[in-house]
Design a protein around this motif. Structure first.
Motif, PDB file in Angstrom:
ATOM      1  N   SER A   1       5.582   3.550   0.496  1.00 61.88           N
ATOM      2  CA  SER A   1       6.174   3.386   0.476  1.00 61.88           C
ATOM      3  C   SER A   1       5.616   5.060   1.474  1.00 61.88           C
ATOM      4  O   SER A   1       4.943   5.837   1.002  1.00 61.88           O
ATOM      5  N   VAL A   2       6.763   6.185   2.616  1.00 66.28           N
ATOM      6  CA  VAL A   2       6.461   7.167   2.754  1.00 66.28           C
ATOM      7  C   VAL A   2       7.749   8.165   1.294  1.00 66.28           C
ATOM      8  O   VAL A   2       8.195   8.110   0.858  1.00 66.28           O
TER       9      VAL A   2
ATOM     10  N   PHE B   1      -7.064   4.337   8.625  1.00 64.81           N
ATOM     11  CA  PHE B   1      -6.608   5.371   8.252  1.00 64.81           C
ATOM     12  C   PHE B   1      -7.612   5.842   7.025  1.00 64.81           C
ATOM     13  O   PHE B   1      -8.136   5.171   7.001  1.00 64.81           O
ATOM     14  N   TYR B   2      -8.141   7.378   7.354  1.00 62.00           N
ATOM     15  CA  TYR B   2      -9.311   7.632   6.947  1.00 62.00           C
ATOM     16  C   TYR B   2      -8.286   8.282   5.414  1.00 62.00           C
ATOM     17  O   TYR B   2      -7.497   8.944   5.118  1.00 62.00           O
ATOM     18  N   VAL B   3      -8.548   7.907   4.436  1.00 57.96           N
ATOM     19  CA  VAL B   3      -8.560   8.929   3.122  1.00 57.96           C
ATOM     20  C   VAL B   3      -8.383  10.227   2.849  1.00 57.96           C
ATOM     21  O   VAL B   3      -9.646  10.173   2.180  1.00 57.96           O
TER      22      VAL B   3
ATOM     23  N   PHE C   1      -0.782  12.410   6.368  1.00 60.55           N
ATOM     24  CA  PHE C   1       0.959  12.069   5.672  1.00 60.55           C
ATOM     25  C   PHE C   1       0.626  11.792   4.879  1.00 60.55           C
ATOM     26  O   PHE C   1      -0.528  10.862   4.382  1.00 60.55           O
ATOM     27  N   GLU C   2       1.628  12.007   3.479  1.00 64.11           N
ATOM     28  CA  GLU C   2       1.782  10.984   2.522  1.00 64.11           C
ATOM     29  C   GLU C   2       2.135  10.345   2.262  1.00 64.11           C
ATOM     30  O   GLU C   2       2.838   9.443   2.427  1.00 64.11           O
TER      31      GLU C   2
ATOM     32  N   ARG D   1      -3.370  10.115   0.351  1.00 67.48           N
ATOM     33  CA  ARG D   1      -3.154  11.193   2.142  1.00 67.48           C
ATOM     34  C   ARG D   1      -4.140   9.777   2.616  1.00 67.48           C
ATOM     35  O   ARG D   1      -5.092  10.221   2.743  1.00 67.48           O
ATOM     36  N   VAL D   2      -3.392   9.765   4.244  1.00 70.18           N
ATOM     37  CA  VAL D   2      -4.124   9.029   5.527  1.00 70.18           C
ATOM     38  C   VAL D   2      -4.024  10.265   6.256  1.00 70.18           C
ATOM     39  O   VAL D   2      -3.139  11.040   6.165  1.00 70.18           O
TER      40      VAL D   2
END
Length: 647
Positions: free
Chosen positions: A124-125, A82-84, A209-210, A95-96
């Motif tokens: 965690s979400v 995942f890209y940050v 998403f965070e 956020r990724v």
């Protein structure tokens, strides 16, 4: 100096047990060296995060990030990258976005984020509007509503064909189609994806998403010495409290700053409470045992089935509730047929797949017919054996869920007075071959030998392409592959197809040859397109079809088949000769199903006509059935020169 106050012993015991059961304590605030900040692109990297290029002492290795050749900050997890996009140290959020996802191309979100042990993946979400959805890869197109098309580009041909879809994270396991596999568990900034279009979903995915992170200290582990110390301290507290009550009366020692305490009462209540609790639990167990014995006496059939299902749970198809069965069949609206076993209804699974649901009647064999069906067909996967999708058992309610066969059973094809579906002889031959392959698989293709004991046209189902499926395993039995002769307490099967040794024990031992006999009778009915035994035949000699047709062959007379080609005459000849070998009265004279397949697939000129096996059903002819050498396998000479003519 005041005496120490007596304590309630249960607190010490519970605390020590809790500490003993925890393998490690995850406490916030793990201390790692702060090496200041560094940059990867426009992302600020500082404690607790670290880059792989930094010294090992910097940051926390659970929050490790990579800086790739394009100067992009990347979070690498076990199942994806995942890209940050941004790190907020004030809100402890990151956020990724999926690194495999492009903005204007045909890429798919193939990275999964699986939340688990916070001591290994401490994320965690961060907000309730996010969820997990599935990316599935299917070999056939899906038309049902839960499947949202995941392709942003026009479909391109591939071999084998692949179709990608999104499924909501709340989708039940039994709603996953058998032709689909899960490619990824994809986080998305949506509560659910129902009623969302493909482009709307990708719009949310590209926003990312965070995640929230937490500080966990997973380094400290309790030693054995700590555990022993806590247990010794708890035991000392308990003994002191109880001893104080025995030797110092009703009052206990107290501190100078607190008023008198009567903690001995608490100690006494704890000890008495333990005794009362054990007594109460004993009474409850006794009541449960009596209830169980009573239910076992009245519902022994249900217990037998449940015990079987528990032992076979790893091999079982899907187990449905009775409520789900009613929903599939729309409250048993569309009835397909009925028999001694119960009724069959047409139904539809949530995936849209059509199914045939067999609702079993009250069992006369302690649930054994249900067990036979699930134990045999539940573990079989063959193109010529009916597939058991699932089952239901709730008390006396039992149901079996099969693939739906649109062309029904074979008896409707060959026995119908007004035959609307007149199949060619080549198609009938293909059906016979398929049935033979299915039975041969049951006998030799599994780690257990499965004997069906009820092969007949009614139990041969036909799919949309008239591919045959052997079904109805209610009378089947499982035996070791090493057993040439098996034990059976009672005859089983259908009159007209049942092997004679199942009725007359003196004929021979019971084996897989019983299924061979039934297959031979089925072949005869396929050739005659009538019941083998017909009391209303035009001529007396035609009442028993196998005897009549054998007489025509033996006398060299032609058999009227109507307008058929020479190739079709050869097909019919092979079916008849093979059937005669299969219905030999003595089991040792019959071929195995492997040899039956060899006979059906060989040239007709190589087939030898067998001796006449009968005069009437189950009657042995001493005149026509003579074997010169019993030591020789009679089926070894099935392939020989013999010419038979059909008109």
């Amino acid at each position: 100096m005041p005496k120490p106050k007596a304590q309630l012993p249960w607190f010490g015991l519970m605390a020590s047990l809790a500490l003993f059961l925890l393998p490690e304590a995850c406490i916030a605030g793990r201390r790692n060296k702060d090496c200041g900040f560094t940059l990867c692109g426009d992302v600020n990297i500082s404690s607790p995060f670290r880059l792989t290029s930094q010294p090992r002492r910097c940051g926390d290795h659970r929050y490790e990030l990579e800086c790739d050749n394009n100067n992009r900050t990347t979070l690498v997890v076990k199942h994806g990258r995942f890209y940050v996009q941004n790190i907020s140290y004030e809100n402890s959020t990151i956020r990724v976005v999926d690194a495999s996802l492009g903005k204007n191309d045909c890429s798919l979100p193939r990275s999964s984020f699986i939340f688990g042990d916070p001591c290994k993946l401490p994320y965690s979400v961060s907000y309730p509007g996010s969820s997990i959805m599935y990316l599935v890869n299917c070999t056939t197109p899906m038309k049902s509503s839960p499947y949202v098309d995941a392709s942003r580009c026009p479909s391109r041909s591939s071999h084998p064909p692949t179709f990608f879809y999104f499924l909501d994270g709340e989708t039940k396991m039994y709603d996953f189609n058998q032709f689909c596999t899960v490619e990824a568990r994809v986080p998305v900034g949506l509560k659910n994806i129902n009623d969302m279009s493909t482009l709307d979903i990708y719009g949310k995915l590209l926003l990312g998403f965070e995640l929230s992170w937490y500080y966990y200290d997973c380094s400290y582990k309790i030693s054995l010495q700590d555990v022993l110390y806590l247990l010794r301290y708890a035991l000392k507290i308990y003994v002191d409290s109880f001893t104080h009550f025995l030797f110092n009366g009703s009052r206990v020692a107290y501190t100078t700053n607190l008023e008198e305490k009567r903690t001995y009462i608490l100690c006494l209540e704890g000890t008495g409470g333990a005794i009362l609790l054990r007594t109460f639990l004993g009474i409850c167990c006794l009541i449960a045992l009596v209830t169980y014995k009573w239910r076992k006496r009245h519902l022994c059939g249900d217990d037998t089935i449940e015990e079987f299902l528990q032992k076979q749970i790893a091999l079982m198809p899907i187990r449905y509730s009775y409520r789900e069965i009613k929903k599939m069949t729309r409250n048993f609206r569309d009835k397909l047929g009925e028999g001694g076993y119960g009724s069959v209804f047409k139904g539809k699974l949530r995936s849209g797949h059509l199914a045939a649901i067999k609702l079993l009647g009250k069992s006369k064999a302690n649930g054994q017919d249900f067990i036979n069906e699930v134990a045999t067909i539940g573990r079989i996967h063959h193109v010529n054996v009916a597939k058991l999708i699932g089952f239901c058992v709730e008390g006396s309610k039992q149901a079996l869920v099969y693939d739906f066969m649109p062309n029904g059973s074979l008896d409707k094809i060959i026995f119908a007075e007004e035959n609307k579906t007149m199949l060619s002889w080549q198609k009938m031959f293909d059906i016979a071959l398929g049935v033979a392959r299915g039975i041969e698989y049951l006998h030799q293709g599994c780690n257990m030998q499965i004997l069906h004991f009820d092969i007949k046209p009614h139990n041969i189902l036909l799919d949309e392409n008239f591919v045959p499926k052997v079904s109805d395993f209610g009378l089947a039995k499982l035996y070791s592959v090493d057993d040439s002769i098996v034990s059976l307490t009672a005859a089983r099967g259908t009159i007209g197809y049942i092997a004679p040794e199942l009725v007359y024990k003196s004929i021979g031992g019971i084996s897989y040859k019983a299924d061979v006999y039934s297959f031979g009778m089925l072949l005869m009915e396929m050739v005659g397109r009538r019941k083998n035994l017909n009391a209303f035949a035009e001529h007396l000699s035609q009442i028993y079809f196998p005897s009549w047709i054998y007489g025509r062959f033996h006398q060299g007379e032609d058999i009227e088949l109507g307008d058929v080609t020479d190739g079709e005459k050869i097909i019919v000849t092979k079916m008849i000769i093979t059937a005669f070998w299969c219905i030999q009265v003595t089991p040792s004279d019959r071929p195995s199903m492997s040899k039956v397949l060899q006979m059906l697939e060989t040239d007709v000129e190589l087939l030898q006509m067998p001796p006449k096996p009968f005069q009437l059903p189950f009657e042995i002819s001493t005149e026509d059935h003579v074997v010169d050498n019993r030591s020789e396998d009679p089926t070894s000479s099935l392939l020989s020169s013999n010419e038979i003519k059909l008109a």
